[in-house]
Scaffold this active site. Structure first.
Site, short mmCIF file in Angstrom:
data_model
loop_
_atom_site.label_atom_id
_atom_site.label_comp_id
_atom_site.label_asym_id
_atom_site.label_seq_id
_atom_site.Cartn_x
_atom_site.Cartn_y
_atom_site.Cartn_z
N ASP A 98 -18.84 -10.67 -8.08
CA ASP A 98 -18.75 -9.66 -9.15
C ASP A 98 -18.06 -10.29 -10.36
O ASP A 98 -17.51 -11.39 -10.26
CB ASP A 98 -17.99 -8.42 -8.64
CG ASP A 98 -16.53 -8.73 -8.25
OD1 ASP A 98 -16.13 -8.39 -7.12
OD2 ASP A 98 -15.80 -9.33 -9.07
N HIS A 113 -19.02 -19.03 -5.09
CA HIS A 113 -20.20 -18.53 -4.37
C HIS A 113 -21.25 -17.99 -5.32
O HIS A 113 -22.15 -17.27 -4.88
CB HIS A 113 -19.80 -17.43 -3.37
CG HIS A 113 -19.03 -17.97 -2.22
ND1 HIS A 113 -18.34 -17.16 -1.36
CD2 HIS A 113 -18.82 -19.23 -1.79
CE1 HIS A 113 -17.74 -17.90 -0.44
NE2 HIS A 113 -18.02 -19.17 -0.69
N CYS A 143 -38.16 -21.67 -18.76
CA CYS A 143 -39.42 -22.42 -18.49
C CYS A 143 -40.61 -21.49 -18.32
O CYS A 143 -41.75 -21.95 -18.18
CB CYS A 143 -39.26 -23.29 -17.23
SG CYS A 143 -39.21 -22.34 -15.69
N THR A 180 -8.68 -12.12 1.13
CA THR A 180 -9.75 -12.82 1.86
C THR A 180 -9.37 -12.92 3.33
O THR A 180 -8.22 -13.11 3.69
CB THR A 180 -10.05 -14.21 1.25
OG1 THR A 180 -11.12 -14.82 1.98
CG2 THR A 180 -8.84 -15.11 1.26
N ALA A 223 -4.02 -4.75 -2.54
CA ALA A 223 -3.90 -5.71 -3.65
C ALA A 223 -3.39 -5.03 -4.92
O ALA A 223 -2.66 -5.64 -5.71
CB ALA A 223 -5.27 -6.35 -3.91
#
Ligand code: NAD
Ligand code: APR
Length: 237
Positions: A98, A113, A143, A180, A223
């Protein structure tokens, strides 16, 4: 704390959990998070994409759309404040795809990632910013070929910019892991790299992660509480 000059911060899905984005393996909510709706083998591997590209593109189209409805939380904002005010080196290495760190104002962010809001052209290697669906096989802006896939590192693929991450770790005095589970490598091994380098290590997570024992200090809780408190502590050092 006073000798801290250079900080490497690793974030995972837990830092975005309170913004309403599913974590992958959260034991707490009993829903099992993102992967319960889709088996990981069915959506997040190159084999899955080769076998059923429409399923994989639809899965990531859904996630890309959902993520744009979410907002940064107090943990993202605290890290952005630290980024803005910290005079030493600082790198936020995120496993998240995100853009909530950036939307909170953080600048020194590295997505190991990949990013939901980028596409990746498998024909010309361009990585255009992409907010819409990919299911209709749009042409690559560079392209013109209909060869766009999500710019997400799938299982079995190499995470991005590992050299930069290890170079930052070698210069760091403090390694902080936030939100994590310590379930997936190479990110789960960074705390051991830090210890081998003699770096102070701190874990901020809802619950003990699989790597908790490797950290000098571990604080457990949401958090949005732990990160603002820690940032105030570091800035007042
Ligand atoms: P890894 O071997 O480092 O560890 C991930 C392993 O966990 C995978 O092999 C996966 O199959 C396994 N796994 C089993 N059940 C899982 C579940 N419910 N949720 C998540 N993982 C589960 O990973 P890798 O194979 O070396 O993949 C390379 C990188 O791709 C990893 O760092 C991984 O985090 C990343 N990745 C990113 C996303 C994303 O959406 N950002 C999705 C998948 C993989
Ligand atoms: N505050 C802090 N931590 C939280 C919160 C919260 N509000 N909610 C959950 N957590 C913690 C959980 O306790 C868990 O340890 O965040 C962690 C989330 O772990 P995972 O769901 O495994 O996410 P993550 O560690 O980022 O997964 C790593 O695996 O599937 C791949 O590539 C994918 O980037 C992902 C990688």
């Amino acid at each position: 704390m006073s000798s801290i000059r250079n900080i490497v911060i690793l974030t995972g899905a837990g830092v975005s959990a309170e913004s309403g984005i599913d974590t992958f393996r959260d034991a707490n909510d009993g829903r099992g998070g993102l992967w319960e709706q889709h088996r990981v083998e069915d959506v997040a591997t190159p084999e899955a994409f080769a076998r059923d590209p429409d399923l994989v593109l639809r899965f990531y189209d859904m996630r890309r759309e959902a993520i744009q409805t979410k907002a940064p939380n107090a943990a993202h904002r605290a890290l952005a404040k630290l980024d803005a005010e910290w005079e030493g080196e600082l790198l936020i290495v995120t496993q998240n795809v995100d853009d909530l760190h950036e939307r909170a104002g953080a600048k020194r962010v590295l997505h190991m990632h990949g990013e939901h809001l980028n596409a990746w052209c498998t024909a010309c290697d361009a990585r255009p910013r992409w907010t819409g669906p990919l299911i209709d096989r749009p042409a690559c802006p560079e392209c013109g070929k209909a060869a766009l896939r999500p710019d997400i590192v799938w299982f079995g693929e190499m995470p991005y910019r590992m050299e930069e991450i290890f170079a930052a770790l070698e210069q760091a005095d403090l390694f902080v892991s936030i939100g994590t589970s310590g379930a997936v490598y190479p990110a789960a091994g960074f705390v051991r790299n830090a210890r081998e380098l003699g770096i102070e290590t701190l874990e901020l997570n809802l619950e003990p992660s699989q790597g908790t024992a490797w950290f000098d200090e571990a604080r457990h809780g949401p958090a949005t509480e732990l990160v603002p408190a820690w940032v105030e502590q570091v800035l007042e050092r």
